[in-house]
Scaffold this motif. Structure first.
Motif, short mmCIF file in Angstrom:
data_model
loop_
_atom_site.label_atom_id
_atom_site.label_comp_id
_atom_site.label_asym_id
_atom_site.label_seq_id
_atom_site.Cartn_x
_atom_site.Cartn_y
_atom_site.Cartn_z
N LEU A 26 0.89 -1.11 0.16
CA LEU A 26 0.34 0.01 -0.05
C LEU A 26 0.87 1.30 0.20
O LEU A 26 0.67 2.24 -0.64
CB LEU A 26 -1.01 0.02 1.20
CG LEU A 26 -2.20 -0.46 0.97
CD1 LEU A 26 -2.44 -2.04 0.40
CD2 LEU A 26 -3.59 -0.32 2.02
N ASP A 27 1.95 1.10 0.72
CA ASP A 27 2.82 2.29 0.47
C ASP A 27 3.45 2.64 -0.69
O ASP A 27 3.33 3.78 -1.09
CB ASP A 27 3.96 2.21 1.51
CG ASP A 27 4.01 2.23 3.19
OD1 ASP A 27 2.63 2.89 3.25
OD2 ASP A 27 4.37 1.77 3.91
N ARG A 28 3.75 1.79 -1.33
CA ARG A 28 4.31 1.81 -3.11
C ARG A 28 2.94 2.41 -3.76
O ARG A 28 3.37 3.37 -4.61
CB ARG A 28 4.93 0.50 -3.40
CG ARG A 28 5.11 0.35 -4.81
CD ARG A 28 6.44 1.61 -4.94
NE ARG A 28 7.40 1.47 -4.20
CZ ARG A 28 8.55 0.39 -4.65
NH1 ARG A 28 8.47 0.05 -5.73
NH2 ARG A 28 9.53 0.64 -4.00
N ILE A 29 1.77 1.91 -3.62
CA ILE A 29 0.67 2.27 -4.43
C ILE A 29 0.44 3.85 -3.91
O ILE A 29 0.48 4.52 -5.08
CB ILE A 29 -0.71 1.34 -4.23
CG1 ILE A 29 -0.36 0.00 -4.61
CG2 ILE A 29 -1.78 2.20 -4.86
CD1 ILE A 29 -1.36 -0.84 -4.31
N ALA A 30 0.30 4.14 -2.82
CA ALA A 30 0.16 5.57 -2.47
C ALA A 30 1.32 6.33 -2.94
O ALA A 30 1.04 7.57 -3.59
CB ALA A 30 0.22 5.50 -0.81
N SER A 31 2.45 6.10 -2.88
CA SER A 31 3.70 6.88 -3.46
C SER A 31 3.55 7.11 -4.92
O SER A 31 3.74 8.15 -5.38
CB SER A 31 4.81 6.20 -2.99
OG SER A 31 5.88 6.95 -3.41
N ASP A 32 3.42 6.04 -5.57
CA ASP A 32 3.50 6.02 -7.11
C ASP A 32 2.26 6.33 -7.89
O ASP A 32 2.57 7.25 -8.94
CB ASP A 32 3.57 4.45 -7.77
CG ASP A 32 4.94 3.86 -7.52
OD1 ASP A 32 5.90 4.40 -6.75
OD2 ASP A 32 5.05 2.68 -7.67
N HIS A 33 1.33 6.69 -7.02
CA HIS A 33 0.01 7.28 -7.73
C HIS A 33 -0.54 8.46 -7.15
O HIS A 33 -1.66 9.00 -7.48
CB HIS A 33 -1.16 6.13 -7.44
CG HIS A 33 -1.05 4.77 -8.41
ND1 HIS A 33 -1.30 4.72 -9.78
CD2 HIS A 33 -0.28 3.69 -8.05
CE1 HIS A 33 -0.90 3.62 -10.16
NE2 HIS A 33 -0.34 2.94 -9.23
N GLY A 34 0.47 8.85 -6.35
CA GLY A 34 0.17 10.53 -5.87
C GLY A 34 -0.97 10.55 -4.83
O GLY A 34 -1.63 11.53 -4.72
N LEU A 161 6.58 -5.48 -5.00
CA LEU A 161 5.93 -3.96 -4.87
C LEU A 161 5.55 -3.17 -6.12
O LEU A 161 4.49 -2.54 -6.12
CB LEU A 161 6.65 -3.43 -3.88
CG LEU A 161 6.91 -4.17 -2.39
CD1 LEU A 161 7.75 -3.29 -1.57
CD2 LEU A 161 5.47 -4.51 -1.89
N ARG A 162 6.62 -3.05 -6.85
CA ARG A 162 6.35 -2.50 -8.09
C ARG A 162 5.17 -3.00 -9.03
O ARG A 162 4.46 -2.37 -9.58
CB ARG A 162 7.63 -2.29 -8.98
CG ARG A 162 8.82 -1.22 -8.49
CD ARG A 162 10.08 -1.47 -9.10
NE ARG A 162 10.94 -0.47 -8.40
CZ ARG A 162 10.99 0.76 -8.70
NH1 ARG A 162 10.43 1.27 -9.55
NH2 ARG A 162 12.18 1.28 -7.99
N GLY A 163 5.15 -4.34 -9.22
CA GLY A 163 4.24 -5.00 -10.07
C GLY A 163 2.62 -4.52 -9.49
O GLY A 163 1.53 -4.57 -10.13
N CYS A 164 2.78 -4.78 -7.97
CA CYS A 164 1.34 -4.53 -7.66
C CYS A 164 0.88 -2.99 -7.71
O CYS A 164 -0.15 -2.54 -7.98
CB CYS A 164 1.31 -4.74 -5.88
SG CYS A 164 1.47 -6.37 -5.43
N SER A 165 1.72 -2.06 -7.77
CA SER A 165 1.59 -0.66 -7.97
C SER A 165 1.24 -0.68 -9.53
O SER A 165 0.03 0.18 -9.87
CB SER A 165 2.56 0.25 -7.71
OG SER A 165 2.60 1.53 -8.12
N ASP A 166 1.82 -1.27 -10.37
CA ASP A 166 1.80 -0.99 -11.77
C ASP A 166 0.11 -1.59 -11.96
O ASP A 166 -0.36 -0.93 -12.85
CB ASP A 166 2.58 -2.10 -12.59
CG ASP A 166 4.03 -1.37 -12.50
OD1 ASP A 166 4.15 -0.23 -12.01
OD2 ASP A 166 4.78 -2.26 -12.97
N GLY A 167 -0.45 -2.63 -11.43
CA GLY A 167 -1.41 -3.34 -11.59
C GLY A 167 -2.75 -2.80 -10.71
O GLY A 167 -3.87 -3.13 -10.79
N ALA A 168 -2.17 -1.68 -9.84
CA ALA A 168 -3.52 -1.46 -8.78
C ALA A 168 -4.59 -0.73 -9.57
O ALA A 168 -5.90 -1.24 -9.20
CB ALA A 168 -2.88 -0.28 -8.10
#
Length: 226
Positions: A26-34, A161-168
């Motif tokens: 979730l931290d990675r998703i929040a960071s990557d997606h603003g 973590l990057r993959g989870c963010s890419d596919g979020a």
């Protein structure tokens, strides 16, 4: 609207534990997606934003793993969501490190965080199972999940973590297959072409030119009449 829940334990002591990979996702998703800064709410930390066309609430329960359901239930009721709107990211002992699987419904398999969520909202929610591997014996599980990821594991962990963010965004839209594909592109990218050229075939041999006839003109004439 979707509620993404990451499971873990609060505090710096547990921050890098294997058990906290849900928080890390979730931290990675929040960071990557603003997403905006985390704020205290629902007995945890919350951030609200958009993934693609969908509004998504990110929730990291602050109740410790065994009571995660209290926070999830409170958030779900506040936003008037159903269990089908909830996606839980959690560590999975039964998957090899770096493997990721999406699952809908089912049992909790002894995971204390999932057990608590089952008690508060039922079993019909989605899960993103983040493989961390098994220590080999059940007596070692507690110490294993509460230990930090080793340095040698950082590469595959970062890929997950990057993959989870890419596919979020795909996951928020209910497209588990597209989410899984995004993760796979990070964790198991297609092998590049080797660029090996086909072996050259040998050029056909040219017939040898006939050698000069060593016979004298008289011998040639005699041979014609034999």
């Amino acid at each position: 609207m979707r509620l993404f829940v990451g499971l873990g334990n609060p505090g710096a002591k547990y921050e890098k534990n294997r058990h906290n990979i849900g928080f890390m996702a979730l931290d990675r998703i929040a960071s990557d997606h603003g997403f905006p800064p985390w704020r205290a709410k629902f007995q945890g930390q919350v951030s609200e934003g958009r993934l693609g066309r969908d509004k998504v609430i990110l929730l990291k329960p602050g109740t410790f793993m065994n009571l995660s359901g209290q926070s999830v239930g409170e958030a779900m009721r506040f936003y008037k969501l159903t269990p089908a709107d909830v996606v839980v990211f959690h560590d999975e002992l039964d998957l090899a490190p770096g493997k990721v699987r999406v699952k809908s419904g089912g049992g909790h398999a002894g995971h204390n965080g999932l057990r608590s969520i089952h008690q508060h909202i039922g079993a019909e929610y989605d899960r993103v199972r983040l493989g961390i591997g098994h220590p080999g014996h059940k007596d070692r599980v507690s110490g294993y999940v509460l230990s930090d990821f080793a340095k040698a594991e950082q590469d595959w962990l970062d890929d997950v973590l990057r993959g989870c963010s890419d596919g979020a965004a795909a996951l928020a839209d209910g497209d588990a297959a597209r989410f899984s594909n995004a993760v796979a592109l990070r964790t198991a990218p297609p092998r590049p072409s080797t660029g090996t050229k086909p072996a050259k075939t040998a050029a056909p041999e040219t017939p040898e030119a006939p050698k000069d006839d060593p016979r004298t003109p008289l011998q040639k004439l005699a041979d014609r009449f034999r």
